[in-house]
Design a protein around this motif. Structure first.
Motif, short mmCIF file in Angstrom:
data_model
loop_
_atom_site.label_atom_id
_atom_site.label_comp_id
_atom_site.label_asym_id
_atom_site.label_seq_id
_atom_site.Cartn_x
_atom_site.Cartn_y
_atom_site.Cartn_z
N GLN A 9 4.23 -9.69 -4.82
CA GLN A 9 5.44 -9.26 -5.52
C GLN A 9 5.63 -7.75 -5.42
O GLN A 9 6.74 -7.27 -5.16
N ILE A 10 4.55 -7.01 -5.59
CA ILE A 10 4.62 -5.55 -5.52
C ILE A 10 4.98 -5.10 -4.11
O ILE A 10 5.86 -4.25 -3.91
N PHE A 11 4.33 -5.69 -3.10
CA PHE A 11 4.61 -5.28 -1.72
C PHE A 11 6.06 -5.60 -1.34
O PHE A 11 6.73 -4.79 -0.70
N LEU A 12 6.53 -6.78 -1.74
CA LEU A 12 7.91 -7.15 -1.44
C LEU A 12 8.89 -6.16 -2.06
O LEU A 12 9.85 -5.73 -1.42
N ILE A 36 -2.25 1.52 -6.25
CA ILE A 36 -3.56 0.88 -6.16
C ILE A 36 -3.43 -0.53 -5.59
O ILE A 36 -4.20 -0.95 -4.71
N GLN A 37 -2.45 -1.28 -6.09
CA GLN A 37 -2.26 -2.65 -5.60
C GLN A 37 -1.82 -2.67 -4.13
O GLN A 37 -2.23 -3.55 -3.37
N LEU A 38 -1.00 -1.70 -3.73
CA LEU A 38 -0.60 -1.60 -2.33
C LEU A 38 -1.82 -1.32 -1.45
O LEU A 38 -1.99 -1.92 -0.38
N LYS A 39 -2.69 -0.43 -1.93
CA LYS A 39 -3.91 -0.09 -1.19
C LYS A 39 -4.81 -1.32 -1.04
O LYS A 39 -5.33 -1.60 0.05
N LYS A 40 -4.99 -2.07 -2.13
CA LYS A 40 -5.84 -3.26 -2.08
C LYS A 40 -5.24 -4.33 -1.16
O LYS A 40 -5.96 -5.03 -0.45
N PHE A 41 -3.91 -4.43 -1.18
CA PHE A 41 -3.24 -5.39 -0.30
C PHE A 41 -3.40 -4.99 1.15
O PHE A 41 -3.71 -5.81 2.02
#
Length: 307
Positions: A9-12, A36-41
């Protein structure tokens, strides 16, 4: 791979807005949390999803492929949720409506009771210019559109809602009546227009052409709010929809100037492609609208009759 629906959801959202800051605002998350979530993805892929050039974030070709897949996955998850609610006898699904900019003063009132009653309905309402609204209908990207002028090139069904009245208005700082005859106002003061393609602009141009009116000076503004504030400030006069100036009239920031041939009266219509197969959610909304529109107009737009 071990990515989460939250990361998808965040990446989209990042790919849609091309900005971590804007994505964080849209998702009501902090910027560090999104980063942080983009980095983990990203760590789960050996190929870059995004790149930063200067201070601008760009999505790579691979990133766009992943974003497209993410959207499909999230849509399927949403469909599971809708089906669960439907089996419980609830109306559930996504309702997508495209609204011309002035329609933002109208459409929410005809949606509120339906959305509040049916918690399983997710609303997507895009407020934009007329050209974009027509394009979204042509491409079958929305269930419905709200327009005051029905496009001739499309085969549409409609539900008529309420009148759209357009008056000549000016700010109250400049009491023009003491300075110039009303019939000379268009020649003596600057006229403020909406942008090309706007239904309000088209109505104003048609009125002036049919009455052989020439203007001294014109200015163009690309939103109803910007135009309204310009008139309040005394930059000039305009023909504007009554629906968008209720508070300014009440607060004596704007005045309606009586003029022969005005107001221009059209109608707000909710339209959709005749060939479109409407979803159960869209059909339920149509039934609601047909049965409740008169009540809504009476409760929320009774003030309209005074003008």
């Amino acid at each position: 791979m071990n990515y989460t629906l939250h990361q998808l959801q965040i990446f989209l959202k990042i790919t849609q807005l091309k900005s971590i800051t804007k994505a964080s605002e849209a998702l009501f998350l902090s910027q560090p949390a999104v980063s942080i979530q983009l980095k983990k993805f990203q760590e789960q892929f050996s190929i870059p999803l995004t790149e930063v050039v200067g201070r601008q974030l760009y999505v790579t070709d691979f990133g766009w492929e992943i974003a497209e897949a993410a959207e499909k996955i999230l849509n399927e998850v949403q469909a599971i949720n809708y089906k669960t609610l439907s089996f419980k006898g609830q109306i559930a699904g996504r309702l997508k409506i495209s609204v011309v900019s002035t329609g933002k003063y109208v459409m929410p009132y005809f949606l509120a009771d339906f959305i509040n009653k049916n918690k399983g309905v997710d609303l997507v309402m895009d407020v934009t210019n007329k050209s974009s609204v027509v394009r979204s209908l042509e491409k079958n990207e929305v269930d419905f559109a709200l327009v005051s002028v029905i496009p001739d090139q499309l085969n549409l069904d409609r539900v008529q809602l309420m009148e759209n009245k357009l008056f000549l208005v000016g700010g109250t700082k400049d009491k023009f009546i003491n300075k110039v005859a009303k019939k000379k106002i268009f020649e003596s003061y600057p006229m403020l227009y909406r942008e090309e393609g706007s239904a309000t602009r088209k109505a104003m141009e048609n009125f002036m052409a049919s009455h052989n009116i020439s203007t001294r000076k014109t200015m163009e503004l690309t939103s109803n709010e910007a135009l309204k504030q310009a008139v309040v400030a005394g930059l000039g006069y305009s023909i504007m929809p009554l629906i968008g100036i209720k508070n300014e009239l009440k607060n004596d920031d704007l005045q309606i100037i009586p003029y022969k041939g005005l107001p221009i009266v059209t109608n707000w219509n909710l339209v959709w492609q005749k060939s479109k197969k409407l979803s159960p959610t869209a059909l339920a909304y149509l039934e609601f609208l047909k049965s409740e529109k008169d009540r809504i107009m009476k409760e929320d737009f009774d003030w309209y009759k005074a003008y």
